[in-house]
Write a protein that holds these residues in place. Structure first.
Motif, PDB file in Angstrom:
ATOM      1  N   LEU A   1      -4.402  -5.892   2.031  1.00 28.05           N
ATOM      2  CA  LEU A   1      -5.584  -5.188   0.870  1.00 28.05           C
ATOM      3  C   LEU A   1      -7.349  -4.840   1.678  1.00 28.05           C
ATOM      4  CD1 LEU A   1      -3.871  -5.881  -2.915  1.00 28.05           C
ATOM      5  CD2 LEU A   1      -3.603  -3.857  -0.927  1.00 28.05           C
ATOM      6  N   LEU A   2      -7.293  -6.331   1.764  1.00 27.71           N
ATOM      7  CA  LEU A   2      -8.982  -6.371   2.552  1.00 27.71           C
ATOM      8  C   LEU A   2      -8.748  -5.303   3.716  1.00 27.71           C
ATOM      9  CD1 LEU A   2     -11.494  -7.994   1.837  1.00 27.71           C
ATOM     10  CD2 LEU A   2     -10.434  -9.153   3.832  1.00 27.71           C
ATOM     11  N   SER A   3      -7.897  -5.401   4.327  1.00 26.51           N
ATOM     12  CA  SER A   3      -7.797  -4.619   5.708  1.00 26.51           C
ATOM     13  C   SER A   3      -8.120  -3.293   5.382  1.00 26.51           C
ATOM     14  CB  SER A   3      -6.891  -5.511   6.742  1.00 26.51           C
ATOM     15  OG  SER A   3      -6.772  -6.409   7.115  1.00 26.51           O
ATOM     16  N   GLY A   4      -7.799  -3.132   4.471  1.00 23.88           N
ATOM     17  CA  GLY A   4      -7.178  -1.325   3.871  1.00 23.88           C
ATOM     18  C   GLY A   4      -8.302  -0.585   3.471  1.00 23.88           C
ATOM     19  N   VAL A   5      -9.314  -1.364   2.692  1.00 22.77           N
ATOM     20  CA  VAL A   5      -9.696  -0.643   1.559  1.00 22.77           C
ATOM     21  C   VAL A   5     -11.214  -1.375   3.056  1.00 22.77           C
ATOM     22  CG1 VAL A   5     -11.792  -1.791   0.490  1.00 22.77           C
ATOM     23  CG2 VAL A   5      -9.140  -1.608  -0.016  1.00 22.77           C
ATOM     24  N   GLY A   6     -11.458  -2.032   4.052  1.00 23.30           N
ATOM     25  CA  GLY A   6     -12.554  -2.208   4.983  1.00 23.30           C
ATOM     26  C   GLY A   6     -12.249  -0.830   5.767  1.00 23.30           C
ATOM     27  N   ILE A   7     -11.257  -0.605   6.102  1.00 22.89           N
ATOM     28  CA  ILE A   7     -11.039   0.684   6.970  1.00 22.89           C
ATOM     29  C   ILE A   7     -11.432   2.046   5.973  1.00 22.89           C
ATOM     30  CG2 ILE A   7      -9.378   2.451   8.571  1.00 22.89           C
ATOM     31  CD1 ILE A   7     -10.424  -0.096  10.415  1.00 22.89           C
ATOM     32  N   ALA A   8     -11.166   2.038   5.159  1.00 27.89           N
ATOM     33  CA  ALA A   8     -10.426   3.281   3.592  1.00 27.89           C
ATOM     34  C   ALA A   8     -12.455   4.152   3.613  1.00 27.89           C
ATOM     35  CB  ALA A   8     -10.466   3.320   2.706  1.00 27.89           C
ATOM     36  N   LEU A   9     -12.942   2.713   3.313  1.00 26.98           N
ATOM     37  CA  LEU A   9     -14.891   2.887   3.600  1.00 26.98           C
ATOM     38  C   LEU A   9     -15.723   2.680   4.123  1.00 26.98           C
ATOM     39  CD1 LEU A   9     -15.611   0.016   0.725  1.00 26.98           C
ATOM     40  CD2 LEU A   9     -15.110   2.309   0.219  1.00 26.98           C
TER      41      LEU A   9
ATOM     42  N   VAL B   1     -15.769  -1.936   9.240  1.00 25.77           N
ATOM     43  CA  VAL B   1     -14.791  -2.140  10.033  1.00 25.77           C
ATOM     44  C   VAL B   1     -15.141  -4.199   9.625  1.00 25.77           C
ATOM     45  CG1 VAL B   1     -14.430  -2.111  12.684  1.00 25.77           C
ATOM     46  CG2 VAL B   1     -15.259  -0.381  11.095  1.00 25.77           C
ATOM     47  N   ALA B   2     -16.124  -4.569   9.759  1.00 24.49           N
ATOM     48  CA  ALA B   2     -16.104  -6.236  10.305  1.00 24.49           C
ATOM     49  C   ALA B   2     -14.884  -6.742   8.683  1.00 24.49           C
ATOM     50  CB  ALA B   2     -17.672  -6.269  10.130  1.00 24.49           C
ATOM     51  N   VAL B   3     -15.418  -6.578   7.074  1.00 23.24           N
ATOM     52  CA  VAL B   3     -14.267  -6.369   6.701  1.00 23.24           C
ATOM     53  C   VAL B   3     -12.887  -5.890   6.557  1.00 23.24           C
ATOM     54  CG1 VAL B   3     -13.911  -5.752   4.160  1.00 23.24           C
ATOM     55  CG2 VAL B   3     -16.022  -6.121   4.658  1.00 23.24           C
ATOM     56  N   SER B   4     -12.854  -5.201   7.489  1.00 29.63           N
ATOM     57  CA  SER B   4     -10.991  -5.185   7.494  1.00 29.63           C
ATOM     58  C   SER B   4     -10.980  -5.948   8.785  1.00 29.63           C
ATOM     59  CB  SER B   4     -10.997  -4.046   8.666  1.00 29.63           C
ATOM     60  OG  SER B   4      -9.971  -3.324   8.891  1.00 29.63           O
TER      61      SER B   4
ATOM     62  N   THR C   1     -11.651   8.994   5.343  1.00 33.35           N
ATOM     63  CA  THR C   1     -10.915   7.560   5.367  1.00 33.35           C
ATOM     64  C   THR C   1     -10.689   7.315   3.925  1.00 33.35           C
ATOM     65  OG1 THR C   1     -13.161   6.990   5.473  1.00 33.35           O
ATOM     66  CG2 THR C   1     -12.115   7.484   7.791  1.00 33.35           C
ATOM     67  N   PRO C   2     -10.654   7.177   2.826  1.00 31.47           N
ATOM     68  CA  PRO C   2     -10.485   6.691   1.545  1.00 31.47           C
ATOM     69  C   PRO C   2      -8.367   7.348   1.757  1.00 31.47           C
ATOM     70  CG  PRO C   2     -12.212   7.405   1.368  1.00 31.47           C
ATOM     71  CD  PRO C   2     -12.045   7.700   2.380  1.00 31.47           C
TER      72      PRO C   2
ATOM     73  N   PRO D   1      -1.097   3.111   3.767  1.00 34.99           N
ATOM     74  CA  PRO D   1      -0.845   1.535   3.808  1.00 34.99           C
ATOM     75  C   PRO D   1      -0.874   0.060   3.658  1.00 34.99           C
ATOM     76  CG  PRO D   1      -1.554   3.283   5.652  1.00 34.99           C
ATOM     77  CD  PRO D   1      -2.471   3.284   4.883  1.00 34.99           C
ATOM     78  N   ALA D   2      -1.983  -0.131   3.171  1.00 34.39           N
ATOM     79  CA  ALA D   2      -2.348  -1.452   2.681  1.00 34.39           C
ATOM     80  C   ALA D   2      -2.366  -1.542   1.374  1.00 34.39           C
ATOM     81  CB  ALA D   2      -3.170  -1.198   2.748  1.00 34.39           C
ATOM     82  N   LEU D   3      -1.678  -0.610   0.623  1.00 32.52           N
ATOM     83  CA  LEU D   3      -1.130  -0.649  -1.000  1.00 32.52           C
ATOM     84  C   LEU D   3       0.774  -0.730  -0.582  1.00 32.52           C
ATOM     85  CD1 LEU D   3      -2.561   2.052  -2.780  1.00 32.52           C
ATOM     86  CD2 LEU D   3      -3.201   0.081  -2.734  1.00 32.52           C
TER      87      LEU D   3
END
Length: 383
Positions: free
Chosen positions: A67-75, A89-92, A148-149, A154-156
């Protein structure tokens, strides 16, 4: 399947680069800084998560990190702030870092140490990489980075798929939760040489994934489709290479297979950069296969060189040495800005040659029995 859903976000960073260049008019060096952001924290966090999972199994990390990977790229595409883009991107990247050591440990238990089974686990990641440019193109190819959101989907899916499996592995069995000690002595020297070989592999793969779409556009007079196809082939060839690597390792030893693969990769990378016309696309596919045949084999080799610290070994071979190639991307970007993309990519030909030289000094280890907290039916068998 969970591995595929996480590695979509590693592939998405490279797939987003041409859109950042086109929409925000970034230079090569500035755009490659986005790859650096994804890699920098990941490189620092990866061994930490590996050491933690060696001490305490943490299966909950898999859905949480997905989930963390997906949220970072989504934002990452929201707003026009370069600094915020780097943060997201760093969060992802931290999410990706948290995923790989624990997933490698669980995959080793589920596969009972099988090289072929580990290659199928690695295939999941390759599929995620290969789908990334298609998903990014579908989400924002006809719009803007503000779409991008959509890429959080895929993370979900990955988190939902992972939870039922992890409940099985997290459940105490046989009245104890203590993890038995690994068998065999650690071969630290061989593990260090292996890690260096994988670092060089990471440099060439990350360098190509960062710039191959832009390079293909240049070679085809600005065709965006050519860039997407080149990146797709670079990631898809890895799927073929991962499965082939597991099959070859069942017939030959892993070290020998890796040596052959890196020799092939030297010629294939040279072809990507210098081959004329459509031959470049064939060389992209061969490069990907050559670089990914050793991928899952290096994971099991690392775990067999460090049988008492399989989480750390998995974190380094599956994660750290994959992300660390991103640290070199800004240097390639700066060289491309001052010379040309072809000149900047040419030094990558030497990277698989260095990996080959390191593998010439590596022994084939005697694999220890797989140990850990597993369901009863999976407590037997070894590598």
């Amino acid at each position: 399947m969970g591995h595929a859903c996480v590695d979509v976000y590693q592939g998405a960073v490279a797939a987003l680069i041409p859109f950042f260049v086109a929409e925000r008019h970034y230079t090569y060096a500035i755009a490659s800084g986005i790859v650096l952001a994804a890699s920098l924290l990941s490189s620092v966090a990866q061994p930490l998560f590996g050491a933690l999972t060696d001490r305490w199994p943490m299966p909950w990390l898999l859905p949480a990190s997905t989930l963390l990977s997906g949220v970072g790229i989504a934002l990452s595409g929201l707003g026009d702030s370069y600094a915020l883009t780097l943060v997201f991107v760093a969060v992802s990247g931290v999410g990706v870092a948290a995923y790989h050591p624990e997933s490698a440990r669980v995959a080793r238990l589920a596969s009972r140490g099988s090289h072929r089974a580990m290659s199928w686990f690695s295939l999941g990641g390759n599929i995620g990489f290969a789908l990334a440019p298609l998903l990014v193109s579908a989400a924002i190819g006809h719009g803007s980075l503000r779409w991008t959101p959509v890429l959080v989907l895929p993370a979900l899916v990955g988190a939902a798929l992972t939870v039922p499996v992890l409940q099985l592995y997290a459940r105490p069995r046989g009245g104890t939760t203590k993890k038995p000690p690994g068998r065999g002595a650690d071969d630290v020297a061989s593990f260090v040489r292996l890690s260096l070989a994988v670092v060089f592999r990471s440099v060439v793969f990350t360098g190509l994934s960062t710039f191959i779409a832009l390079y293909a556009r240049q070679r085809t007079q600005g065709s965006a489709t050519a860039g997407t196809v080149a990146l797709f082939l670079l990631f898809l060839g890895g799927a073929v290479g991962s499965v082939l690597g597991g099959a070859l390792a069942d017939r030959y030893d892993r070290v020998r297979v890796c040596r052959w693969s890196y020799l092939l990769s030297i010629a294939a990378v040279a072809g990507v950069i210098h081959a004329p016309g459509p031959a470049m696309f064939l060389c992209v596919a061969l490069t990907s296969a050559g670089l990914y045949v050793p991928f899952s084999l290096q994971v099991t080799l690392g775990q067999d060189y460090l049988p008492s610290r399989v989480g750390t070994a998995g974190g380094v071979t599956l994660g750290l040495t994959v992300s660390i190639g991103g640290l070199v991307s800004p240097l390639l970007g700066h060289l491309a800005d001052t010379t040309s993309l072809r000149t900047a990519l040419t030094p990558l030909i030497a990277m698989p040659a260095l990996s080959w030289l390191l593998f010439r000094a590596l022994p084939e280890p005697t694999a220890p029995a797989v140990t850990g907290k597993t369901p009863p039916r999976e407590r037997v068998g070894n590598s």
